[in-house]
Write an enzyme that holds these catalytic residues in place. Structure first.
Site, PDB file in Angstrom:
ATOM      1  N   SER A 121       0.813  -1.208   0.000  1.00 17.42           N
ATOM      2  CA  SER A 121       0.000   0.000   0.000  1.00 17.42           C
ATOM      3  C   SER A 121       0.848   1.260   0.000  1.00 17.42           C
ATOM      4  O   SER A 121       0.299   2.347  -0.093  1.00 17.42           O
ATOM      5  CB  SER A 121      -0.946  -0.014   1.198  1.00 17.42           C
ATOM      6  OG  SER A 121      -0.288  -0.458   2.341  1.00 17.42           O
ATOM      7  N   HIS A 142      -2.328  -2.550  -6.648  1.00 18.82           N
ATOM      8  CA  HIS A 142      -2.823  -2.241  -5.303  1.00 18.82           C
ATOM      9  C   HIS A 142      -4.353  -2.254  -5.242  1.00 18.82           C
ATOM     10  O   HIS A 142      -5.014  -1.325  -5.724  1.00 18.82           O
ATOM     11  CB  HIS A 142      -2.261  -0.879  -4.845  1.00 18.82           C
ATOM     12  CG  HIS A 142      -2.652  -0.523  -3.453  1.00 18.82           C
ATOM     13  ND1 HIS A 142      -2.973   0.748  -3.050  1.00 18.82           N
ATOM     14  CD2 HIS A 142      -2.813  -1.311  -2.351  1.00 18.82           C
ATOM     15  CE1 HIS A 142      -3.294   0.734  -1.771  1.00 18.82           C
ATOM     16  NE2 HIS A 142      -3.207  -0.501  -1.327  1.00 18.82           N
ATOM     17  N   GLU A 154      -5.068   0.457  -8.023  1.00 20.95           N
ATOM     18  CA  GLU A 154      -3.979   1.345  -8.455  1.00 20.95           C
ATOM     19  C   GLU A 154      -2.908   0.481  -9.122  1.00 20.95           C
ATOM     20  O   GLU A 154      -2.543  -0.579  -8.596  1.00 20.95           O
ATOM     21  CB  GLU A 154      -3.360   2.071  -7.263  1.00 20.95           C
ATOM     22  CG  GLU A 154      -4.264   3.113  -6.643  1.00 20.95           C
ATOM     23  CD  GLU A 154      -3.615   3.826  -5.455  1.00 20.95           C
ATOM     24  OE1 GLU A 154      -3.590   5.060  -5.454  1.00 20.95           O
ATOM     25  OE2 GLU A 154      -3.137   3.138  -4.524  1.00 20.95           O
ATOM     26  N   ASN A 192      -3.702   6.303  -0.667  1.00 22.64           N
ATOM     27  CA  ASN A 192      -3.195   6.413   0.706  1.00 22.64           C
ATOM     28  C   ASN A 192      -2.494   7.739   0.989  1.00 22.64           C
ATOM     29  O   ASN A 192      -2.434   8.170   2.143  1.00 22.64           O
ATOM     30  CB  ASN A 192      -2.279   5.238   1.034  1.00 22.64           C
ATOM     31  CG  ASN A 192      -3.095   3.974   1.232  1.00 22.64           C
ATOM     32  OD1 ASN A 192      -4.259   4.047   1.601  1.00 22.64           O
ATOM     33  ND2 ASN A 192      -2.491   2.829   0.972  1.00 22.64           N
TER      34      ASN A 192
END
Ligand code: CAA
Length: 293
Positions: A121, A142, A154, A192
């Site tokens: 992540s 991801h 992602e 994130n």
């Protein structure tokens, strides 16, 4: 020329690994699921079974889709079984040393045409790729949690990732039915980089006594239409994961605005890691979660 992707190897059968196995098997891929302990694989299969049952109940899939998908998932307690995989997705704990060890053990196992992906992540894809045997065949894929529900993936290239690897990964994600955003290889990528500082700020808001757990979560659910409050979401992601992402942002971007909240550090030190530990910002020991502050 790369072979068509048919078989997916998944390393790490936790929350993310089991979700990835779930969506891959429903999309028709053969899935091999590996973990260090066989009972963890068993418990992942039970989770997948239960989550597919929810999808049958809400008519998202049929009973026969579920049975066929479950048949396509095979436990692979021995890493050697991953030699059959066209794509291996590493979804182990968010610890660079652990991931490097996994890539080293995979080196003699993977077939030459296989793609190796990490579901990290926040760690640098270029740096992880450098620990693999073939950085040109390495990529960041991801998924978001819960994988069966969240629409996004992602896709992150390392500096050495080949165009062929990128296109194969893109096709794979399209077959799984998710929408792709391409992110550059910067700490936290896109989701994130934005989400975790918001969660960290919510923890500062709690730490400074601006509001209670309930007030903060209610404020963001009803005041910003977030499906979960930020503290509830932190517990859902896992406070250890939240802290490790904040540390990657703080160190990787060298900016004090990403400083992990001391209260988050304390909770992790206490082992209050959120839902999976039975306690985080909420106590999960009863039928309904109870705020702890
Ligand atoms: N598997 C299959 N289906 C699931 C599921 C799972 N694990 N979890 C929930 N569902 C389904 C439910 O069965 C339900 O389906 P129906 O609508 O067909 O009945 C639907 O999803 C909604 O679930 P619930 O009714 O139980 O609860 P909800 O409406 O509160 O939704 C939620 C739950 C989807 C988790 C929602 O609260 C949500 O979107 N939360 C935010 C999640 C989020 O932000 N995720 C990103 C985390 S960050 C990340 O993943 C990146 C990282 O690296 C840390």
């Amino acid at each position: 020329m790369r072979n068509e992707i048919r078989t997916i190897g998944i390393i790490g059968s936790g929350q993310m690994g089991s979700g990835i196995a779930h969506v891959c098997s429903l999309a028709g891929f053969e899935v091999l699921i590996h973990d260090v302990a066989e009972d963890r694989i068993k418990s992942a299969l039970a989770t997948i079974n239960g989550n597919m049952a929810r999808q049958v109940a809400s008519q998202k899939i049929t009973e026969s889709d579920r049975n066929a998908a479950l048949d396509r998932i095979k436990p692979a307690p021995d890493l050697d079984a991953l030699t059959a995989a066209d794509l291996v997705i590493e979804s182990a704990t968010e610890d660079e040393a652990v991931k490097r060890d996994i890539f080293a053990s995979l080196q003699p196992v993977l077939k030459s045409t296989a793609i190796l992906a990490s579901n990290t992540s926040s760690l640098s894809i270029t740096r992880l790729a450098s620990a693999s045997a073939a950085p040109e065949s390495f990529i960041g894929i991801h998924f978001m949690n819960p994988v069966p529900v969240m629409e996004l993936v992602e896709l992150i290239r390392g500096i050495a990732t080949s165009q062929e690897t990128f296109e194969s990964a893109r096709e794979f994600i399209a077959r799984v039915g998710k929408t792709i955003v391409v992110a550059e290889d910067f700490p936290g990528f896109i989701v994130n980089r934005i989400l975790l500082p918001m969660i960290n700020e919510a923890i500062y808001t709690l730490h400074e006594g601006v509001g209670t757990v309930d007030a903060i979560d209610t404020a963001m659910r009803l005041g910003a239409h977030h499906p979960m409050g930020p503290l509830q979401l932190a517990d859902f992601i896992g406070l250890d994961t939240c802290l490790s992402i904040m540390q990657v942002l703080y160190e990787g971007l060298s900016d004090s605005k990403y400083r992990p909240c001391p209260l988050l550090v304390k909770y992790v030190e206490a082992g209050w890691l959120g839902r999976k530990a039975g306690r985080g910002f909420y106590d999960y020991s009863g039928d309904t979660p109870v705020p702890t502050r």
